[in-house]
Design an enzyme around this catalytic site. Structure first.
Site, PDB file in Angstrom:
ATOM      1  N   THR A  89      36.768  35.811  42.712  1.00 11.39           N
ATOM      2  CA  THR A  89      35.571  34.914  42.307  1.00 11.39           C
ATOM      3  C   THR A  89      34.654  34.108  43.480  1.00 11.39           C
ATOM      4  O   THR A  89      35.572  34.197  44.456  1.00 11.39           O
ATOM      5  CB  THR A  89      36.426  33.740  41.640  1.00 11.39           C
ATOM      6  OG1 THR A  89      35.256  32.671  41.351  1.00 11.39           O
ATOM      7  CG2 THR A  89      37.548  33.194  41.974  1.00 11.39           C
ATOM      8  N   GLY A  96      39.087  39.833  27.098  1.00 12.27           N
ATOM      9  CA  GLY A  96      38.454  38.636  27.590  1.00 12.27           C
ATOM     10  C   GLY A  96      36.988  39.576  28.046  1.00 12.27           C
ATOM     11  O   GLY A  96      36.810  40.579  27.587  1.00 12.27           O
ATOM     12  N   VAL A 139      35.186  40.306  30.795  1.00 15.76           N
ATOM     13  CA  VAL A 139      34.759  41.578  31.706  1.00 15.76           C
ATOM     14  C   VAL A 139      35.875  42.847  31.144  1.00 15.76           C
ATOM     15  O   VAL A 139      35.325  43.733  31.223  1.00 15.76           O
ATOM     16  CB  VAL A 139      35.334  41.128  33.115  1.00 15.76           C
ATOM     17  CG1 VAL A 139      35.303  42.282  34.057  1.00 15.76           C
ATOM     18  CG2 VAL A 139      34.341  40.074  33.671  1.00 15.76           C
ATOM     19  N   ASP A 198      52.643  41.414  29.307  1.00 13.55           N
ATOM     20  CA  ASP A 198      52.579  40.221  29.940  1.00 13.55           C
ATOM     21  C   ASP A 198      52.526  40.258  31.259  1.00 13.55           C
ATOM     22  O   ASP A 198      53.677  40.646  31.813  1.00 13.55           O
ATOM     23  CB  ASP A 198      53.640  39.198  29.420  1.00 13.55           C
ATOM     24  CG  ASP A 198      53.336  37.831  29.988  1.00 13.55           C
ATOM     25  OD1 ASP A 198      52.566  37.771  30.899  1.00 13.55           O
ATOM     26  OD2 ASP A 198      54.122  36.952  29.408  1.00 13.55           O
ATOM     27  N   LYS A 206      43.571  32.395  43.011  1.00 13.00           N
ATOM     28  CA  LYS A 206      42.746  33.674  43.088  1.00 13.00           C
ATOM     29  C   LYS A 206      42.637  34.151  44.420  1.00 13.00           C
ATOM     30  O   LYS A 206      42.814  35.456  44.657  1.00 13.00           O
ATOM     31  CB  LYS A 206      41.307  33.514  42.645  1.00 13.00           C
ATOM     32  CG  LYS A 206      41.186  33.223  41.074  1.00 13.00           C
ATOM     33  CD  LYS A 206      41.533  34.207  40.396  1.00 13.00           C
ATOM     34  CE  LYS A 206      40.616  35.569  40.310  1.00 13.00           C
ATOM     35  NZ  LYS A 206      40.976  36.545  39.253  1.00 13.00           N
ATOM     36  N   TRP A 223      29.978  33.524  37.667  1.00  7.58           N
ATOM     37  CA  TRP A 223      29.283  33.137  36.336  1.00  7.58           C
ATOM     38  C   TRP A 223      28.698  34.100  35.586  1.00  7.58           C
ATOM     39  O   TRP A 223      27.692  34.397  35.652  1.00  7.58           O
ATOM     40  CB  TRP A 223      28.218  32.341  36.848  1.00  7.58           C
ATOM     41  CG  TRP A 223      28.457  30.721  37.120  1.00  7.58           C
ATOM     42  CD1 TRP A 223      29.703  30.340  37.587  1.00  7.58           C
ATOM     43  CD2 TRP A 223      27.512  29.877  37.667  1.00  7.58           C
ATOM     44  NE1 TRP A 223      29.412  29.254  38.078  1.00  7.58           N
ATOM     45  CE2 TRP A 223      28.181  28.580  38.126  1.00  7.58           C
ATOM     46  CE3 TRP A 223      25.997  29.515  37.837  1.00  7.58           C
ATOM     47  CZ2 TRP A 223      27.736  27.551  38.454  1.00  7.58           C
ATOM     48  CZ3 TRP A 223      25.474  28.620  38.054  1.00  7.58           C
ATOM     49  CH2 TRP A 223      26.342  27.511  38.559  1.00  7.58           C
ATOM     50  N   TYR A 270      42.670  26.875  40.812  1.00  8.20           N
ATOM     51  CA  TYR A 270      42.141  28.242  40.360  1.00  8.20           C
ATOM     52  C   TYR A 270      41.515  29.248  41.629  1.00  8.20           C
ATOM     53  O   TYR A 270      41.957  30.228  41.865  1.00  8.20           O
ATOM     54  CB  TYR A 270      40.797  28.196  39.710  1.00  8.20           C
ATOM     55  CG  TYR A 270      40.239  29.461  39.160  1.00  8.20           C
ATOM     56  CD1 TYR A 270      40.466  30.317  38.201  1.00  8.20           C
ATOM     57  CD2 TYR A 270      38.786  29.860  39.785  1.00  8.20           C
ATOM     58  CE1 TYR A 270      39.716  31.455  37.776  1.00  8.20           C
ATOM     59  CE2 TYR A 270      37.956  30.920  39.449  1.00  8.20           C
ATOM     60  CZ  TYR A 270      38.628  31.741  38.528  1.00  8.20           C
ATOM     61  OH  TYR A 270      37.828  32.782  38.141  1.00  8.20           O
TER      62      TYR A 270
HETATM   63  N1  LIG Z   1      33.855  34.919  33.613  1.00  3.30           N
HETATM   64  C1  LIG Z   1      33.297  34.499  34.652  1.00  3.30           C
HETATM   65  O1  LIG Z   1      32.362  33.628  34.530  1.00  3.30           O
HETATM   66  C2  LIG Z   1      33.949  34.724  35.823  1.00  3.30           C
HETATM   67  C3  LIG Z   1      33.570  34.567  37.111  1.00  3.30           C
HETATM   68  C4  LIG Z   1      34.005  34.810  38.328  1.00  3.30           C
HETATM   69  C5  LIG Z   1      35.106  35.647  38.408  1.00  3.30           C
HETATM   70  N2  LIG Z   1      35.548  36.230  37.245  1.00  3.30           N
HETATM   71  C6  LIG Z   1      36.908  37.116  37.251  1.00  3.30           C
HETATM   72  O2  LIG Z   1      36.786  38.107  36.412  1.00  3.30           O
HETATM   73  C7  LIG Z   1      37.917  38.430  35.736  1.00  3.30           C
HETATM   74  C8  LIG Z   1      37.849  38.530  34.297  1.00  3.30           C
HETATM   75  O3  LIG Z   1      37.294  37.166  33.868  1.00  3.30           O
HETATM   76  P1  LIG Z   1      37.040  36.919  32.189  1.00  3.30           P
HETATM   77  O4  LIG Z   1      35.928  36.143  32.413  1.00  3.30           O
HETATM   78  O5  LIG Z   1      36.849  38.375  31.649  1.00  3.30           O
HETATM   79  O6  LIG Z   1      38.334  36.297  31.659  1.00  3.30           O
HETATM   80  P2  LIG Z   1      38.532  36.011  30.149  1.00  3.30           P
HETATM   81  O7  LIG Z   1      37.416  35.983  29.246  1.00  3.30           O
HETATM   82  O8  LIG Z   1      39.109  34.447  30.291  1.00  3.30           O
HETATM   83  O9  LIG Z   1      39.579  36.797  29.841  1.00  3.30           O
HETATM   84  C9  LIG Z   1      40.837  36.624  30.349  1.00  3.30           C
HETATM   85  C10 LIG Z   1      41.804  37.584  29.863  1.00  3.30           C
HETATM   86  O10 LIG Z   1      43.254  37.558  30.268  1.00  3.30           O
HETATM   87  C11 LIG Z   1      44.327  37.829  29.435  1.00  3.30           C
HETATM   88  N3  LIG Z   1      45.508  36.903  29.888  1.00  3.30           N
HETATM   89  C12 LIG Z   1      45.726  35.555  30.235  1.00  3.30           C
HETATM   90  N4  LIG Z   1      47.006  35.754  30.636  1.00  3.30           N
HETATM   91  C13 LIG Z   1      47.462  37.079  30.520  1.00  3.30           C
HETATM   92  C14 LIG Z   1      48.781  37.251  30.635  1.00  3.30           C
HETATM   93  N5  LIG Z   1      49.954  36.512  31.045  1.00  3.30           N
HETATM   94  N6  LIG Z   1      49.288  38.457  30.397  1.00  3.30           N
HETATM   95  C15 LIG Z   1      48.250  39.373  29.906  1.00  3.30           C
HETATM   96  N7  LIG Z   1      47.025  39.110  29.662  1.00  3.30           N
HETATM   97  C16 LIG Z   1      46.517  37.837  30.033  1.00  3.30           C
HETATM   98  C17 LIG Z   1      43.738  36.839  28.270  1.00  3.30           C
HETATM   99  O11 LIG Z   1      44.386  37.098  27.131  1.00  3.30           O
HETATM  100  P3  LIG Z   1      44.425  36.099  25.654  1.00  3.30           P
HETATM  101  O12 LIG Z   1      43.032  36.528  25.292  1.00  3.30           O
HETATM  102  O13 LIG Z   1      45.555  36.595  25.066  1.00  3.30           O
HETATM  103  O14 LIG Z   1      44.539  34.726  26.421  1.00  3.30           O
HETATM  104  C18 LIG Z   1      42.293  37.266  28.196  1.00  3.30           C
HETATM  105  O15 LIG Z   1      42.201  38.675  27.408  1.00  3.30           O
HETATM  106  C19 LIG Z   1      38.839  37.378  36.414  1.00  3.30           C
HETATM  107  O16 LIG Z   1      39.540  37.952  37.389  1.00  3.30           O
HETATM  108  C20 LIG Z   1      38.122  36.180  36.776  1.00  3.30           C
HETATM  109  O17 LIG Z   1      38.718  35.500  37.803  1.00  3.30           O
HETATM  110  C21 LIG Z   1      35.066  35.752  36.039  1.00  3.30           C
END
Ligand SMILES: NC(=O)c1ccc[n+]([C@@H]2O[C@H](COP(=O)([O-])OP(=O)(O)OC[C@H]3O[C@@H](n4cnc5c(N)ncnc54)[C@H](OP(=O)(O)O)[C@@H]3O)[C@@H](O)[C@H]2O)c1
Length: 284
Positions: A99, A10, A12, A35, A127, A148, A123
């Site tokens: 978040t 993902g 981050v 997983d 969280k 974001w 969500y």
């Molecule tokens: N992006 C934002 O705007 C944002 C904002 C606020 C907070 N955050 C927080 O930052 C953190 C990272 O977010 P992100 O945006 O980087 O997320 P992301 O791009 O959606 O990536 C999420 C990752 O989690 C993996 N995943 C999902 N289910 C899984 C499982 N059962 N076992 C192992 N891996 C699993 C996914 O794998 P697959 O690729 O195989 O699906 C993906 O690689 C999260 O805690 C999120 O709440 C993000």
């Protein structure tokens, strides 16, 4: 230091794995290998790897959570509980991301770490429960709430608006929801500083300033070299209710970064400056 990073496919997790890989021994298992919803697999993986730090970036997205609350609870609440406990069993620290969506968005001022969470969607609920689960399962936990996030590695509105606009494609930008935005490279730099300081607990980490998606798109258009007329033609502004997304979003959820300031860390640069760094780096 040996570090296990989940969710490295993902936004981050990918950035963290790249950056931490320069100075640490990083294990970044993908979902097929680890997983995070299988507590037995999590325990065995961590016991075998014996890292000093476990970082959890695995998450189920906002609208997917609304559609599948059981999966939301498994990924966003039970997985951090299992990872934090497994980390504790080998004496490792645990860093977990959360978040701005733990807040209801009814405030008039940015939310600090001491403000009461009151999530308005599945969500946010899962969280927030994940934060508590992690903090309860390991005495050495950092919870980093961000908001974001944009950067290389995700095909999201925030990460691609400048490219779409530069290519002459229209984007839809929501005009009535406000939050902080965060450049993933700045987030990772701040995480490194927090880890070096070594004070466990809850942190807000975002760039300075507050915006709507419309503000963000207008700035992205300017940075991509579009004039105001072109930007107005390509940016279609809509309201949150017009978009009809499955999950409700808090209307106003900027974050105030009090805990990092208490460590003596300066505020992160303004989001416009951070966006310029991202756009200039990706459009050369
Ligand atoms: N992006 C934002 O705007 C944002 C904002 C606020 C907070 N955050 C927080 O930052 C953190 C990272 O977010 P992100 O945006 O980087 O997320 P992301 O791009 O959606 O990536 C999420 C990752 O989690 C993996 N995943 C999902 N289910 C899984 C499982 N059962 N076992 C192992 N891996 C699993 C996914 O794998 P697959 O690729 O195989 O699906 C993906 O690689 C999260 O805690 C999120 O709440 C993000």
């Amino acid at each position: 230091m040996k570090v296990v990073i989940t969710g490295s496919g993902g936004l981050v997790g990918g950035c963290l794995a790249r950056r931490f890989g320069r100075g640490h021994a990083v294990l970044a298992p993908r979902r097929a290998e680890l997983d995070v919803t299988d507590a037995g697999v999590v325990r065995r993986f961590i016991e075998e790897a014996r890292p000093q730090l476990v970082v959890n970036c695995a998450v189920l997205g906002v609208d997917e959570c609304e559609r599948d609350p059981a999966a939301a609870s498994a990924v966003n609440t039970e997985a951090p509980r299992a990872l934090a406990a497994a980390a504790a069993s080998v004496g490792a620290e645990f860093l977990h991301f959360s978040t701005n969506y733990v807040f209801d968005g009814e405030a008039r001022e940015p939310y600090g770490e001491c403000d009461e969470p009151r999530p308005v969607n599945v969500y946010g609920q899962t969280k927030e429960a994940g934060e508590r689960a992690a903090l309860g399962a390991n005495p050495r936990v950092y919870v980093v709430r961000t908001s974001w996030v944009f950067g290389a590695g995700k095909e999201s509105f925030l990460s691609t608006a400048h490219r779409e606009l530069a290519a002459g494609r229209r984007v839809r930008a929501i005009k009535d929801t406000r939050a902080s935005v965060t450049y993933v490279e700045d987030l990772v730099s701040r995480v490194e500083e927090i880890l070096r300081a070594g004070r466990h607990g809850l942190y807000h980490v975002v760039n300075e300033g507050v915006c709507t998606y419309e503000d963000f798109a207008r700035e992205a258009a300017r940075l991509a070299g579009l004039d105001e007329e072109e930007a107005a033609r390509l940016i279609e502004t809509v309201t949150e209710s017009e978009v009809r997304r499955p999950a409700r979003r808090p209307r106003y959820s900027p974050l105030r970064c009090t805990a990092a300031a208490e460590l003596g860390l300066p505020p992160l640069r303004h989001w416009r400056e951070a966006l310029a760094a991202y756009v200039n780096g990706t459009m050369k």
